[in-house]
Every structure is written in C-alpha cells, then in structure tokens.
Design an enzyme around this catalytic site. Structure first.
Site, short mmCIF file in Angstrom:
data_model
loop_
_atom_site.label_atom_id
_atom_site.label_comp_id
_atom_site.label_asym_id
_atom_site.label_seq_id
_atom_site.Cartn_x
_atom_site.Cartn_y
_atom_site.Cartn_z
N ASP A 175 25.89 -1.27 32.24
CA ASP A 175 24.60 -1.16 33.05
C ASP A 175 25.02 -0.53 34.50
O ASP A 175 24.24 -0.82 35.39
CB ASP A 175 23.95 -2.61 33.42
CG ASP A 175 23.85 -3.55 32.32
OD1 ASP A 175 23.24 -2.81 31.10
OD2 ASP A 175 24.26 -4.61 32.31
N GLN B 60 27.82 0.51 26.77
CA GLN B 60 28.50 -0.69 27.51
C GLN B 60 29.36 0.05 28.50
O GLN B 60 29.24 1.00 28.95
CB GLN B 60 29.16 -1.57 26.60
CG GLN B 60 28.24 -2.23 25.55
CD GLN B 60 27.61 -1.63 24.47
OE1 GLN B 60 28.60 -0.88 23.73
NE2 GLN B 60 26.68 -1.58 24.32
N HIS C 123 19.77 1.69 27.97
CA HIS C 123 19.54 3.10 28.47
C HIS C 123 18.21 3.15 29.08
O HIS C 123 17.43 3.50 28.65
CB HIS C 123 20.27 4.15 27.89
CG HIS C 123 21.82 4.02 27.55
ND1 HIS C 123 22.43 4.74 26.69
CD2 HIS C 123 22.31 2.77 28.18
CE1 HIS C 123 23.58 4.29 26.61
NE2 HIS C 123 23.68 3.31 27.55
#
Ligand code: IMP
Length: 430
Positions: free
Chosen positions: A13, A225, A41
C-alpha cells in the site's frame, strides 16, 4: 537492456500503482512477478479511478503490453472481472496485449475455502489474510501439487486434476477444520468454464520479456505487496506467501540479473500496515485518524482489496534501511508527502530499543519486532498545502529537511515525491 523494477519498501500500500502508472508512460511492457489478487493498486487518471488487483496497473496506458509472470498465482474469475471493468472504463485489453505465464499457478475456490478455514483456526494468532486463497495456492505449488495455467491446454486432463484437487481439499476442510466442503461437480464445472477462457492469454512470458529487452524496449517489473511482507525477508509469519522483493523478479518473470537498470523503492511518507503483526512505530487516537483519513476518498488508508482500515504510524527508517539493503535499491520515491502538512512536528523512527540494546540495524532482521520499541528523532513540520507544488525547489524548507533526513539515513537518493493522488501531482527532482 533496460529493466526497471518498482516495488514497495513497507507492508504494501505504498502507492506503487500510481508510480508504475507514471513510469509505464515510458515503458513498452509492464510485468507483475509475484502474488495474485491480494494486491490492490489504485491509479487515478483525471476523474477516473482504476482499482486493479491482478492485472498490471501499467495496462491503463493504451501503448503498453502486460504480463502476468511465472511467480504469480491467478484467479481466473478476478482476471475476467478486471478485464470487464477495464473495458467498461474504455480500456480495451485483448490477448495480444496481455499474456499469462504457462507456469503461473491457478487459484481455485478450494484455495479460498482453505484460506478462510486456516484463518478461522488460527484464532488470536490469525495473519489477517486477504482471504483470496494466496497461501494455500503457494502451498500447493511448493508441495508440487498445484494447477499450473499451462495445464489448461489439455481440457480433459485439466478437469480430472481439478476435480481431484477439490476432492482432496474437501477432505482437509472436513477432517482438519470441520469446515463446509465444496460440491465437486458444480464447483469444478463453474470454475473450469472460467479458467479455460484463459487459454488465448497463455505464453512463455519469460521469452516474451527477454525478447522485448533484447530489442531495447523498456520493461517495468511491477511489485505487489511490500518488502516486509516477503515470505523469506519480511516480518514472518505475518507475511504473504510470495517473493515481493527484487529477488522475486528474476524467478517470477524468468529472467537473469543482467538487464536491471533501476530498482525503485516506493515508500509512503509515513508507515501503514493492514492485517496482524508487530508495528513498532504505530500510532493511535487522533493522530492515527488524521493520517488514515475518513475513508471518503479513494486514497484514504483503507484496504483496496478488503476495505479494512489500515494501521498507521511514523516512518520507520530502520526498516527502510533494511528494505534498501535487501532489494539493492537505486532510487526512492516518497508518496503522500502532502498528508503530513499541518502536523506541528514529525517523527522518524531512527533506531529500536529492546533486548538489552539499541539497534540501528536489527540483529535478526525484521523478526519478532514486538520485542522492540521505536526511538524517534523529532523534526519540525510544515503548514503549507503541498498539493499544488510541481517543482522540487517550491517544497517548504521543513519538507526538504524531512526528505533529506530520510535520504541520509537510508543512503539512497529520493527521485520524486507525490503530493496528491492525480497523475500530475508528482514532483520530480531536477
Ligand atoms: P495474503 O497475501 O492474503 O495471504 O495475506 C497475508 C498478509 O499480507 C496479510 O497481513 C495481508 O493483509 C497482507 N497483504 C496481502 N496483500 C497485501 C497488499 O497488497 N497490501 C497490503 N497488505 C497486503
């Protein structure tokens, strides 16, 4: 042979989607090398926001080709749902533009059911997975009993394997977890109908990427990730099941090391984490609410995949230095710097205390972080709104000082910062 790698340096994130979007405007091919639809995303183009989980986010550019590499685990249902939603937004993606590695593994409904049952059985120790079946799919891969995308080419053999796989998962669901089982006939038929639609997309994607590089085309490897969720190098066991770090690019795409031109680490100006696990610089209360946002904006700190509120904290330079080392970062991109505007003072975690010592580098990497407490350096904040800034020199002195402190501590140059969610809200360093 210009291979550029863009990956997250934290717990995911970091805002990679928008950085990939920017770099893919100059790239020919954008390739994902790890994970599956656990990723989230977000790319904002004008009034349109794209939320992609599986398909490389660089595909929103009409000129790029996309690849889902051998290191990925792919749920066909998500694949086609995303293609449909891209189409609805005017982005046409056909099998000529997007290729899936024959060696990628498939995620089935049985993997999702096992993910849920395993999490429920962990009780208080639960990882907080995204529930997408990622762990069980990689478990089957490591146990050499997974279903690979290339197996779709022989329909009857695929169906036979699929049915056996679901029946085997049912035995585990029932006997080990006392969880509901799946209807082998119905689930196999429904799933196969979707999965077989993947066949026109199959390719030896490693060869494709290799050829693109040999022709001098720019290839972008898009990480999913973040470093601290890497199966080997992250905060184990609170990690995902794939290789999120730069090492994962090579086996996850089927490439050697030679073509690498840049390894760009995307870092949020503060720290966030979704799911369980230790987080030494975590904050709570009013400050946390301020950093997280209310959830009314797409860029607020709520999971793109699960909608869960993210845990938030001060930027952790001990972990960032670690990420720079294990990935061999050549550049940093700092995102969401604008969110820090208006805070009277800012903190940076520069060391840990615990285990009878003070640590600027952890003796055993980021394991058992709960044993440590963060030591902070305090820096002055700034009050200016950064969202309209487009030139480095226009950044307030306190913001520049904050960035310089990060750079010195990590030893990697900051190439750009983002000051808002829009494509244009990026400040490149001259
Ligand atoms: P899994 O990947 O669904 O097995 O989840 C394992 C851990 O990784 C959980 O803590 C998830 O919240 C976290 N995770 C997985 N994908 C992402 C992501 O894209 N961003 C942030 N956290 C993620």
């Amino acid at each position: 042979m210009p291979l550029q790698i863009i990956l997250g340096t934290q717990w995911g994130d970091e805002g990679k989607g928008r950085v990939v979007d920017l770099f893919s405007s100059r790239a020919d091919l954008v390739a994902r090398y790890n994970g599956g639809d656990n990723a989230g995303h977000t790319v904002t183009v004008g009034s349109q926001t794209f939320k992609l989980h599986l398909i490389p986010s660089g595909i929103v550019h009409a000129h790029t080709r996309g690849v889902l590499g051998s290191g990925m685990v792919v749920n066909p249902v998500t694949f086609f749902t995303e293609l449909d939603s891209l189409r609805a937004s005017g982005v046409e993606v056909d099998p000529l533009r997007l290729k899936l590695s024959y060696a990628a593994h498939l995620i089935t409904p049985a993997h999702k059911a096992l993910d849920a049952a395993q999490e429920a059985s962990r009780g208080r120790e639960k990882i907080g997975t995204t529930g997408r079946g990622i762990g069980p799919a990689y478990t089957d891969k490591a146990a050499r009993q997974g279903l690979r995308a290339g197996e779709l080419l022989d329909e009857s053999e695929f169906l036979e394997k699929l049915r056996a796989h679901i029946a085997a998962a049912n035995r585990v669901l029932e006997r080990l977890y006392q969880a509901p089982t799946l209807d082998v006939d119905r689930v196999s038929a429904d799933y196969a109908a979707q999965a077989l639609r993947l066949r026109p997309y199959l390719a030896d994607t490693g060869l494709l990427v290799h050829q693109a590089l040999a022709e001098g085309r720019i290839v972008l490897a898009e990480g999913a990730q973040g470093t601290l969720l890497d199966l080997d190098l992250g905060t184990y066991p609170f990690v995902t099941s794939s290789a999120t770090t730069s090492g994962g690019v090579f086996s996850g795409l089927g490439l050697g090391l030679r073509p690498v031109e840049a390894i760009i680490g995307v870092t949020k100006a503060f720290q966030t984490r979704v799911g369980s696990g230790p987080f030494p610089s975590e904050v709570e209360g009013e400050l946390a609410e301020r950093l997280r946002g209310t959830g009314s904006n797409p860029w607020d700190e709520f999971g793109t995949t699960t909608g869960r509120p993210r845990r938030v904290g001060w930027l952790d330079l001990v972990l960032l230095r670690y990420a720079a080392r294990v990935n061999g970062l050549t550049d940093l991109v700092i995102t969401k710097l604008d969110v820090l505007s208006g805070l009277p003072e800012l903190r940076l975690c520069t060391a840990y205390r615990g285990g009878g010592g003070r640590w600027e580098d952890l003796p055993f990497g980021p394991t058992e972080l709960e044993k440590y407490s963060a030591e902070y350096e305090v820096l002055p904040g700034w009050s200016e709104d950064l969202t309209g800034i487009r030139r480095w020199a226009q950044l307030p002195a306190a913001a520049l000082r904050y960035l310089e402190r990060i750079e010195t501590a990590v030893g990697v140059p900051i190439r750009m910062v983002s000051v808002g969610p829009e494509r244009s809200q990026i400040v490149e360093r001259g």
